[in-house]
Design a protein around this motif. Structure first.
Motif, PDB file in Angstrom:
ATOM      1  N   SER A 180       0.796  -1.295  -0.145  1.00 51.70           N
ATOM      2  CA  SER A 180      -0.188  -0.229  -0.251  1.00 51.70           C
ATOM      3  C   SER A 180       0.769   1.221   0.099  1.00 51.70           C
ATOM      4  CB  SER A 180      -0.994   0.077   1.341  1.00 51.70           C
ATOM      5  OG  SER A 180      -0.218  -0.044   2.472  1.00 51.70           O
ATOM      6  N   GLY A 181       0.299   2.470  -0.106  1.00 53.27           N
ATOM      7  CA  GLY A 181       0.732   3.827  -0.023  1.00 53.27           C
ATOM      8  C   GLY A 181       0.147   4.795   0.230  1.00 53.27           C
ATOM      9  N   GLU A 182       0.833   5.852   0.628  1.00 55.58           N
ATOM     10  CA  GLU A 182      -0.099   7.044   1.266  1.00 55.58           C
ATOM     11  C   GLU A 182       0.784   8.254   0.947  1.00 55.58           C
ATOM     12  OE1 GLU A 182      -0.615   7.123   5.484  1.00 55.58           O
ATOM     13  OE2 GLU A 182       1.290   6.072   5.685  1.00 55.58           O
ATOM     14  N   LEU A 183       0.191   9.409   0.785  1.00 54.95           N
ATOM     15  CA  LEU A 183       0.932  10.809   0.811  1.00 54.95           C
ATOM     16  C   LEU A 183       1.637  11.095   1.758  1.00 54.95           C
ATOM     17  CD1 LEU A 183      -1.496  12.514  -1.490  1.00 54.95           C
ATOM     18  CD2 LEU A 183       0.781  11.657  -2.198  1.00 54.95           C
ATOM     19  N   ASP A 184       2.538  11.670   1.848  1.00 53.65           N
ATOM     20  CA  ASP A 184       3.339  12.145   3.003  1.00 53.65           C
ATOM     21  C   ASP A 184       4.343  13.234   2.630  1.00 53.65           C
ATOM     22  OD1 ASP A 184       4.416  12.222   5.669  1.00 53.65           O
ATOM     23  OD2 ASP A 184       5.287  10.124   5.592  1.00 53.65           O
ATOM     24  N   PHE A 185       5.033  13.734   3.667  1.00 51.21           N
ATOM     25  CA  PHE A 185       5.854  14.806   3.457  1.00 51.21           C
ATOM     26  C   PHE A 185       7.525  14.404   3.600  1.00 51.21           C
ATOM     27  CE2 PHE A 185       2.027  16.877   3.696  1.00 51.21           C
ATOM     28  CZ  PHE A 185       2.185  17.968   2.666  1.00 51.21           C
ATOM     29  N   ILE A 186       8.521  14.931   3.105  1.00 47.35           N
ATOM     30  CA  ILE A 186       9.817  14.518   3.363  1.00 47.35           C
ATOM     31  C   ILE A 186      10.324  15.021   4.637  1.00 47.35           C
ATOM     32  CG2 ILE A 186      11.942  14.824   2.299  1.00 47.35           C
ATOM     33  CD1 ILE A 186      11.105  14.628  -0.522  1.00 47.35           C
ATOM     34  N   ASN A 187       9.754  16.117   5.010  1.00 47.92           N
ATOM     35  CA  ASN A 187      10.213  16.813   6.157  1.00 47.92           C
ATOM     36  C   ASN A 187      10.077  15.530   7.348  1.00 47.92           C
ATOM     37  OD1 ASN A 187      10.722  19.078   4.979  1.00 47.92           O
ATOM     38  ND2 ASN A 187       8.833  19.826   5.529  1.00 47.92           N
ATOM     39  N   GLY A 188      11.048  15.298   8.249  1.00 45.65           N
ATOM     40  CA  GLY A 188      10.816  14.651   9.087  1.00 45.65           C
ATOM     41  C   GLY A 188      11.328  13.119   8.847  1.00 45.65           C
ATOM     42  N   HIS A 189      11.651  12.588   7.519  1.00 45.47           N
ATOM     43  CA  HIS A 189      12.269  11.732   7.322  1.00 45.47           C
ATOM     44  C   HIS A 189      13.685  11.792   6.762  1.00 45.47           C
ATOM     45  CE1 HIS A 189       8.688   9.062   6.570  1.00 45.47           C
ATOM     46  NE2 HIS A 189       8.185  10.342   6.386  1.00 45.47           N
ATOM     47  N   SER A 191       0.843   0.311  -8.792  1.00 42.70           N
ATOM     48  CA  SER A 191       1.404   1.216  -7.882  1.00 42.70           C
ATOM     49  C   SER A 191       0.906   2.708  -8.397  1.00 42.70           C
ATOM     50  CB  SER A 191       3.216   1.326  -8.251  1.00 42.70           C
ATOM     51  OG  SER A 191       3.350   1.342  -9.545  1.00 42.70           O
ATOM     52  N   SER A 192       0.874   2.940  -9.787  1.00 45.55           N
ATOM     53  CA  SER A 192       0.269   4.204 -10.129  1.00 45.55           C
ATOM     54  C   SER A 192      -1.140   4.286  -9.680  1.00 45.55           C
ATOM     55  CB  SER A 192       0.518   4.582 -11.611  1.00 45.55           C
ATOM     56  OG  SER A 192      -0.152   3.494 -12.481  1.00 45.55           O
ATOM     57  N   GLY A 193      -1.739   3.282  -9.825  1.00 43.15           N
ATOM     58  CA  GLY A 193      -3.390   3.364  -9.499  1.00 43.15           C
ATOM     59  C   GLY A 193      -3.486   3.880  -7.920  1.00 43.15           C
ATOM     60  N   ALA A 194      -2.636   3.294  -7.166  1.00 47.14           N
ATOM     61  CA  ALA A 194      -2.679   3.702  -6.024  1.00 47.14           C
ATOM     62  C   ALA A 194      -2.330   5.115  -5.497  1.00 47.14           C
ATOM     63  CB  ALA A 194      -1.851   2.722  -4.910  1.00 47.14           C
ATOM     64  N   LEU A 195      -1.366   5.615  -6.433  1.00 47.98           N
ATOM     65  CA  LEU A 195      -0.918   7.088  -6.024  1.00 47.98           C
ATOM     66  C   LEU A 195      -2.103   7.970  -6.650  1.00 47.98           C
ATOM     67  CD1 LEU A 195       0.831   9.224  -5.899  1.00 47.98           C
ATOM     68  CD2 LEU A 195       1.872   8.723  -7.929  1.00 47.98           C
ATOM     69  N   THR A 196      -2.702   7.465  -7.800  1.00 47.14           N
ATOM     70  CA  THR A 196      -3.757   8.345  -8.423  1.00 47.14           C
ATOM     71  C   THR A 196      -4.980   8.504  -7.311  1.00 47.14           C
ATOM     72  OG1 THR A 196      -3.253   7.734 -10.811  1.00 47.14           O
ATOM     73  CG2 THR A 196      -5.369   8.265 -10.071  1.00 47.14           C
ATOM     74  N   ALA A 197      -5.335   7.128  -6.652  1.00 44.74           N
ATOM     75  CA  ALA A 197      -6.364   7.199  -5.758  1.00 44.74           C
ATOM     76  C   ALA A 197      -6.050   8.285  -4.497  1.00 44.74           C
ATOM     77  CB  ALA A 197      -6.504   5.799  -5.275  1.00 44.74           C
ATOM     78  N   ALA A 198      -4.644   8.093  -4.009  1.00 43.09           N
ATOM     79  CA  ALA A 198      -4.242   8.982  -3.051  1.00 43.09           C
ATOM     80  C   ALA A 198      -4.540  10.467  -3.411  1.00 43.09           C
ATOM     81  CB  ALA A 198      -3.030   8.781  -2.595  1.00 43.09           C
ATOM     82  N   ASP A 242      -7.705   0.531 -12.216  1.00 38.25           N
ATOM     83  CA  ASP A 242      -6.985   0.364 -11.126  1.00 38.25           C
ATOM     84  C   ASP A 242      -6.966   1.179  -9.813  1.00 38.25           C
ATOM     85  OD1 ASP A 242      -5.878  -1.788 -12.607  1.00 38.25           O
ATOM     86  OD2 ASP A 242      -3.973  -0.808 -12.750  1.00 38.25           O
ATOM     87  N   PRO A 243      -7.003   2.744 -10.303  1.00 40.22           N
ATOM     88  CA  PRO A 243      -7.204   3.475  -9.051  1.00 40.22           C
ATOM     89  C   PRO A 243      -8.600   3.443  -8.471  1.00 40.22           C
ATOM     90  CG  PRO A 243      -6.971   4.718 -11.219  1.00 40.22           C
ATOM     91  CD  PRO A 243      -6.827   3.232 -11.583  1.00 40.22           C
ATOM     92  N   LEU A 244      -9.540   3.012  -9.393  1.00 42.39           N
ATOM     93  CA  LEU A 244     -10.782   2.749  -8.781  1.00 42.39           C
ATOM     94  C   LEU A 244     -11.036   1.730  -7.754  1.00 42.39           C
ATOM     95  CD1 LEU A 244     -14.163   3.692  -9.024  1.00 42.39           C
ATOM     96  CD2 LEU A 244     -14.273   1.571 -10.437  1.00 42.39           C
ATOM     97  N   VAL A 245     -10.416   0.525  -8.032  1.00 39.69           N
ATOM     98  CA  VAL A 245     -10.134  -0.268  -6.997  1.00 39.69           C
ATOM     99  C   VAL A 245      -9.353  -0.174  -5.579  1.00 39.69           C
ATOM    100  CG1 VAL A 245      -9.115  -2.791  -6.177  1.00 39.69           C
ATOM    101  CG2 VAL A 245     -10.313  -2.259  -8.815  1.00 39.69           C
ATOM    102  N   SER A 246      -8.598   0.762  -5.626  1.00 36.67           N
ATOM    103  CA  SER A 246      -7.536   1.254  -4.748  1.00 36.67           C
ATOM    104  C   SER A 246      -8.493   2.350  -3.914  1.00 36.67           C
ATOM    105  CB  SER A 246      -6.343   1.824  -5.144  1.00 36.67           C
ATOM    106  OG  SER A 246      -5.576   1.077  -5.883  1.00 36.67           O
TER     107      SER A 246
END
Length: 308
Positions: free
Chosen positions: A30-39, A100-107, A147-151
């Motif tokens: 799975s994947g989620e949007l995040d920010f580089i700050n703190g990593h 991978s692109s479908g999950a990103l699109t969904a996010a 793909d993004p619809l399923v995600s």
């Protein structure tokens, strides 16, 4: 919020002819949007992801005036967040055919689409799919949007032409599994190989008369829980792909592929475009998968029901 990967159980290449398809979410990745700050670790892939999002922003900005999608998409906030280090924090392997692109699109849609979407019915699924396809088209040049619809919805779907039905499989009688080919690939590259093969009228004819029929048979028998006819049709489909999709099968996996056809303990098929990524298998008994794990060094993953 995390968005799961997906698995196209049936429909690879056949969907180009408006054939049936079965696709399900796969929460192993799975994947989620995040920010580089703190990593502080492994910054290079995070920076690369941020650059990809910036390129996607440019693509969407250029198309803004041509799509009703943007009436409720906060593109300015998307731009600001990218400048602040937005990236897609994902465990989904790229180039493996599991969305991978479908999950990103969904996010992206979930985070920047301002219109509230609740209790979607079938009529809204197709509209939402078209919107998601518009975003994902940046990555592949063309997208069905499934793909993004399923995600996004985290639900499985049976696709029959323009008709879409929710699908919840019973895997307790089919024992599906994945084999990691340990090789990433480009979906676009292998789709182009397929399209070039279709220039040959003879190949296109067997696609339309044999392959689509086998694909749809497998789907119907799977949905109807007709186990014997499912595995009988799957064997024919597996043999068809072995004979006619040679370019899409990683050479190191041909031995396992043929072992399944000869033993009748399991059968393999492409998972998406092929050429690498994962191969998809179905075993008559779970013990067959355990046996494969002892015989080969490849990584095997059983597919279980993780959604409702």
């Amino acid at each position: 919020m995390k968005f799961n990967a997906k698995i196209l159980l049936f429909g690879e290449y056949a969907v180009l002819y408006q054939s049936d398809a079965l696709v399900i979410p796969f929460n192993q990745f799975s994947g989620e949007l995040d920010f580089i700050n703190g990593h502080s670790k492994d910054l290079k892939p995070k920076i690369r992801s941020n650059e990809v999002l910036n390129q996607l922003f440019t693509y969407l900005e250029k198309a803004e005036n041509d799509s009703v999608f943007f009436y409720s998409f906060n593109i300015n906030q998307f731009k600001t967040d990218i400048k602040n280090g937005l990236f897609f924090n994902s465990t989904i392997p790229e180039g493996y055919g599991i969305g991978s692109s479908g999950a990103l699109t969904a996010a992206i849609f979930s985070n920047y689409h301002e219109k509230v979407i609740d209790n979607l019915g079938k009529d809204q699924w197709l509209s939402l799919r078209n919107t998601l396809a518009f975003i994902e088209s940046y990555f592949h040049g063309n997208s069905s949007g499934f793909d993004p619809l399923v995600s996004y919805l985290n639900k499985g779907f049976y696709v029959n032409g323009s008709s879409v039905q929710m699908y919840h499989p019973d895997f307790s009688i089919y024992h599906p599994f994945l084999i990691d080919t340990q090789k990433a690939r480009s979906t676009e590259h292998f789709v182009n190989i397929f399209l070039n093969k279709c220039i040959d009228p003879e190949f296109e004819n067997i696609m339309k008369t044999e392959f689509l029929h086998l694909n749809n048979q497998c789907i119907q028998f799977l949905r109807n829980k007709d186990v014997e006819n499912f595995f009988s049709s799957l064997k024919e489909l597996s043999m068809f792909q072995y004979q006619h999709f040679e370019e899409m099968i990683v050479p190191e996996l041909k031995t396992i592929w043929m072992q399944g056809l000869e033993s009748d303990d399991f059968y393999l098929k492409l998972c998406g475009a092929g050429g690498g990524g994962y191969l998809l298998g179905f075993a008559r008994e779970k013990a067959a998968i355990q046996k494969l794990k002892t015989e080969y060094d490849f990584k095997f993953m059983e597919i279980k029901e993780h959604f409702k």
